[in-house]
Design an enzyme around this catalytic site. Structure first.
Site, PDB file in Angstrom:
ATOM      1  N   HIS A  65       0.864  -1.198   0.000  1.00 55.04           N
ATOM      2  CA  HIS A  65       0.000   0.000   0.000  1.00 55.04           C
ATOM      3  C   HIS A  65       0.896   1.243   0.000  1.00 55.04           C
ATOM      4  CE1 HIS A  65      -3.439   2.491   0.588  1.00 55.04           C
ATOM      5  NE2 HIS A  65      -3.697   2.268   1.865  1.00 55.04           N
ATOM      6  N   HIS A 100      -2.345  -2.559  -9.401  1.00 56.54           N
ATOM      7  CA  HIS A 100      -3.355  -1.912  -8.559  1.00 56.54           C
ATOM      8  C   HIS A 100      -4.554  -2.840  -8.461  1.00 56.54           C
ATOM      9  CE1 HIS A 100      -6.046   1.186  -6.978  1.00 56.54           C
ATOM     10  NE2 HIS A 100      -4.946   1.850  -6.693  1.00 56.54           N
ATOM     11  N   ASP A 124       2.502   5.512  -6.858  1.00 60.84           N
ATOM     12  CA  ASP A 124       3.746   5.461  -6.082  1.00 60.84           C
ATOM     13  C   ASP A 124       4.977   5.426  -6.979  1.00 60.84           C
ATOM     14  OD1 ASP A 124       1.833   3.458  -3.940  1.00 60.84           O
ATOM     15  OD2 ASP A 124       2.573   5.469  -3.473  1.00 60.84           O
TER      16      ASP A 124
HETATM   17  C1  SDX Z   1      -1.562   2.000  -3.330  1.00 61.66           C
HETATM   18  O1  SDX Z   1      -6.294   0.684  -3.289  1.00 61.66           O
HETATM   19  C2  SDX Z   1      -5.818   1.871  -3.511  1.00 61.66           C
HETATM   20  O2  SDX Z   1      -6.490   2.756  -3.983  1.00 61.66           O
HETATM   21  C3  SDX Z   1      -4.353   2.061  -3.076  1.00 61.66           C
HETATM   22  C4  SDX Z   1      -3.699   3.354  -3.521  1.00 61.66           C
HETATM   23  C5  SDX Z   1      -4.307   4.551  -2.839  1.00 61.66           C
HETATM   24  O3  SDX Z   1      -4.224   5.646  -3.393  1.00 61.66           O
HETATM   25  O4  SDX Z   1      -4.777   4.405  -1.676  1.00 61.66           O
HETATM   26  O5  SDX Z   1      -3.793   3.476  -4.918  1.00 61.66           O
HETATM   27  C6  SDX Z   1      -2.213   3.334  -3.126  1.00 61.66           C
HETATM   28  O6  SDX Z   1      -1.512   1.231  -2.419  1.00 61.66           O
HETATM   29  C7  SDX Z   1      -1.073   1.623  -4.701  1.00 61.66           C
HETATM   30  C8  SDX Z   1      -0.420   0.210  -4.742  1.00 61.66           C
HETATM   31  C9  SDX Z   1       1.012   0.294  -4.161  1.00 61.66           C
HETATM   32  N1  SDX Z   1       1.573  -1.070  -4.044  1.00 61.66           N
HETATM   33  C10 SDX Z   1       2.564  -1.498  -4.845  1.00 61.66           C
HETATM   34  O7  SDX Z   1       3.039  -0.848  -5.767  1.00 61.66           O
HETATM   35  C11 SDX Z   1       3.091  -2.888  -4.477  1.00 61.66           C
HETATM   36  C12 SDX Z   1       3.235  -3.764  -5.727  1.00 61.66           C
HETATM   37  N2  SDX Z   1       1.900  -4.052  -6.264  1.00 61.66           N
HETATM   38  C13 SDX Z   1       1.344  -5.365  -5.996  1.00 61.66           C
HETATM   39  O8  SDX Z   1       1.637  -5.860  -4.726  1.00 61.66           O
HETATM   40  C14 SDX Z   1      -0.123  -5.442  -6.422  1.00 61.66           C
HETATM   41  O9  SDX Z   1      -0.209  -4.919  -7.684  1.00 61.66           O
HETATM   42  C15 SDX Z   1      -1.195  -4.831  -5.546  1.00 61.66           C
HETATM   43  C16 SDX Z   1      -1.126  -5.352  -4.155  1.00 61.66           C
HETATM   44  C17 SDX Z   1      -1.099  -3.356  -5.551  1.00 61.66           C
HETATM   45  C18 SDX Z   1      -2.545  -5.207  -6.152  1.00 61.66           C
HETATM   46  O10 SDX Z   1      -2.611  -6.545  -6.131  1.00 61.66           O
HETATM   47  P1  SDX Z   1      -3.942  -7.350  -6.529  1.00 61.66           P
HETATM   48  O11 SDX Z   1      -4.965  -6.527  -7.152  1.00 61.66           O
HETATM   49  O12 SDX Z   1      -4.331  -8.131  -5.330  1.00 61.66           O
HETATM   50  O13 SDX Z   1      -3.431  -8.234  -7.661  1.00 61.66           O
HETATM   51  P2  SDX Z   1      -2.630  -9.565  -7.403  1.00 61.66           P
HETATM   52  O14 SDX Z   1      -1.600  -9.323  -6.317  1.00 61.66           O
HETATM   53  O15 SDX Z   1      -3.622 -10.655  -7.227  1.00 61.66           O
HETATM   54  O16 SDX Z   1      -1.839  -9.716  -8.770  1.00 61.66           O
HETATM   55  C19 SDX Z   1      -2.434 -10.365  -9.873  1.00 61.66           C
HETATM   56  C20 SDX Z   1      -1.247 -10.977 -10.595  1.00 61.66           C
HETATM   57  C21 SDX Z   1      -0.406 -11.869  -9.696  1.00 61.66           C
HETATM   58  O17 SDX Z   1       0.216 -12.803 -10.494  1.00 61.66           O
HETATM   59  P3  SDX Z   1      -0.211 -14.354 -10.348  1.00 61.66           P
HETATM   60  O18 SDX Z   1       0.055 -14.726  -8.879  1.00 61.66           O
HETATM   61  O19 SDX Z   1      -1.709 -14.380 -10.672  1.00 61.66           O
HETATM   62  O20 SDX Z   1       0.663 -15.088 -11.337  1.00 61.66           O
HETATM   63  O21 SDX Z   1      -0.360  -9.913 -11.023  1.00 61.66           O
HETATM   64  C22 SDX Z   1       0.888 -10.071 -10.354  1.00 61.66           C
HETATM   65  C23 SDX Z   1       0.657 -10.946  -9.156  1.00 61.66           C
HETATM   66  O22 SDX Z   1       1.843 -11.635  -8.797  1.00 61.66           O
HETATM   67  N3  SDX Z   1       1.313  -8.745  -9.911  1.00 61.66           N
HETATM   68  C24 SDX Z   1       2.570  -8.370  -9.824  1.00 61.66           C
HETATM   69  C25 SDX Z   1       2.532  -7.054  -9.372  1.00 61.66           C
HETATM   70  N4  SDX Z   1       1.260  -6.688  -9.195  1.00 61.66           N
HETATM   71  C26 SDX Z   1       0.507  -7.736  -9.534  1.00 61.66           C
HETATM   72  N5  SDX Z   1       3.719  -9.033 -10.093  1.00 61.66           N
HETATM   73  C27 SDX Z   1       4.864  -8.340  -9.874  1.00 61.66           C
HETATM   74  N6  SDX Z   1       4.907  -7.066  -9.440  1.00 61.66           N
HETATM   75  C28 SDX Z   1       3.766  -6.402  -9.192  1.00 61.66           C
HETATM   76  N7  SDX Z   1       3.823  -5.146  -8.771  1.00 61.66           N
END
Ligand code: SDX
Length: 376
Positions: free
Chosen positions: A222, A261, A312
């Site tokens: 996050h 996201h 971010d």
């Molecule tokens: C913020 O919700 C909001 O509005 C938040 C925010 C706000 O203003 O309040 O926008 C601020 O928190 C933005 C997000 C910041 N976090 C990051 O940058 C951390 C990296 N991102 C990931 O951890 C991920 O993208 C999330 C947690 C942000 C979202 O994850 P989801 O929607 O739960 O998606 P997922 O983790 O289920 O991913 C789906 C697939 C997966 O692959 P598989 O396991 O299905 O093979 O996509 C992959 C994930 O591994 N994936 C990533 C990735 N994001 C998704 N793989 C590598 N790097 C990434 N960043």
């Protein structure tokens, strides 16, 4: 109950109404009380956007003047908050400093448990005014620098930078900083905001809800991602290393910070505006190498995984160029998001509905203590 009934992470689950903001992945847009955030970032000071999120309308000139006067009057760091911070180790993470400071601030407010709208709006306005001093004091303390007193002749953004760096900010830096604070201010039911709503739903006080939200924001999935983005860019070192670094990171199934996201799946609506602000800083500081690294990682990762940057990703390098310590990045997110959190706290209090979901039990079947005989 089947697995299909379980909505892990509440993904895609609509749990309540909100009038504060609208995040629309289909149109890749974000509205604050109906206004596109891009228009607000281009035309309004941070103070006016905060007022809009709390009150639902942009302030009149008189309303803004009254709010600005109050904000400037409350900028100083309270002695008890300063003493509490000074008790904490210099190595403490700045998010723990901010969380502690808000706790002390709240514990010192005799009206903490008055959850009326007027009382909570007053708390929200004071926290908005106080957080810059807390964030600035913490960074200067870690650097062994004396605190800088606020100036009431500077607007919110210029004063924040003044208190942090002890010098008047260049207009280009102040403008980029303002844009970042407006873009970070609010984003519907994200994890930290929903945490604040859950705490508020029990009729706990605003400060308890904000402290909980700070805890949720700290995580790298996050708010902690903006700090983690800078660690990633430092780890890669230069554009030429992006390919090999990504090969290894993806082989290890690492999450690449600043990308992806839960709601936006074709790109974060705020990124173009923050990228434009970053570009002004790249030109201002002639940070070509950082820009090349930033652009190479984005193009390479998007090409390989089709996962797009979130806010971010541009914010991290922007805060770095502004001169903030990397550890200060997420506290900056707190200073901005305290507006969204408190707007939602006030909305949740009005809705007056305890948030308590169900769970599906998958533990051991019922069993009993050997020899136990219940009283007749
Ligand atoms: C913020 O919700 C909001 O509005 C938040 C925010 C706000 O203003 O309040 O926008 C601020 O928190 C933005 C997000 C910041 N976090 C990051 O940058 C951390 C990296 N991102 C990931 O951890 C991920 O993208 C999330 C947690 C942000 C979202 O994850 P989801 O929607 O739960 O998606 P997922 O983790 O289920 O991913 C789906 C697939 C997966 O692959 P598989 O396991 O299905 O093979 O996509 C992959 C994930 O591994 N994936 C990533 C990735 N994001 C998704 N793989 C590598 N790097 C990434 N960043």
């Amino acid at each position: 109950m089947t697995d299909a009934d379980i909505k892990k992470g509440l993904a895609g689950v609509v749990v309540d109404y909100t009038a504060v903001s609208k995040v629309n992945p289909d149109t890749n847009s974000l509205l604050y009380r109906g206004y596109p955030v891009q228009e607000l970032a281009a035309t309004q000071p941070v103070e006016a956007v905060a007022y809009l999120l709390w009150y639902g309308e942009l302030p009149s000139d008189d309303q803004l003047a009254e709010f600005v006067a109050e904000e400037r009057a409350h900028r100083g760091l309270d002695e008890n908050v300063k003493q509490a911070i000074d008790l904490l180790p210099l190595e403490a993470h700045p998010m723990d400093i901010v969380r502690t400071a808000v706790s002390v601030f709240g514990a010192s407010d005799p009206a903490a448990f008055d959850i009326s709208r007027e009382s909570d709006l007053g708390k929200a306005r004071r926290l908005f005014a106080k957080l810059p001093a807390i964030v600035a004091y913490d960074q200067r303390r870690r650097r062994g620098q004396e605190p800088v007193e606020p100036r009431d002749d500077l607007d919110y953004a210029h004063n924040f930078l003044w208190m942090t760096f002890g010098e008047e900010a260049d207009p280009i830096v102040a403008a980029a900083f303002s844009v970042s604070m407006i873009l970070y201010a609010e984003h519907s039911f994200n994890a930290s905001t929903f945490t604040a709503r859950v705490i508020t739903s029990t009729m706990a006080d605003l400060y308890s809800a904000v402290v909980g939200a700070i805890g949720a924001l700290k995580g790298p999935l996050h708010g902690g991602a903006n700090e983690a983005v800078m660690h990633t860019l430092d780890e890669i070192g230069g554009a030429a290393n992006v390919g090999p670094w990504l090969d290894e990171a993806l082989a290890e199934k690492r999450k690449i910070m600043g990308f992806g996201h839960r709601v936006y799946k074709k790109g974060d609506s705020r990124v173009p505006t923050m990228k434009a602000a970053l570009a002004t800083l790249v030109d201002h500081y002639d940070a070509r190498d950082l820009a090349d690294l930033y652009n190479e990682l984005e193009s390479e990762f998007v090409a390989r995984k089709g996962i797009y940057p979130n806010l971010d990703y541009p914010s991290g390098p922007a805060y770095h160029l502004m001169g903030f310590d990397t550890l200060t990045f997420t506290p900056l997110f707190v200073a901005a998001r305290v507006v969204g959190w408190t707007a939602h706290i006030i909305e949740q209090t009005a809705s007056n509905a305890l948030i308590r979901p169900l769970s599906a039990y998958n533990g051991p079947d019922e069993r009993h203590i050997e020899g136990y005989v219940a009283d007749a």
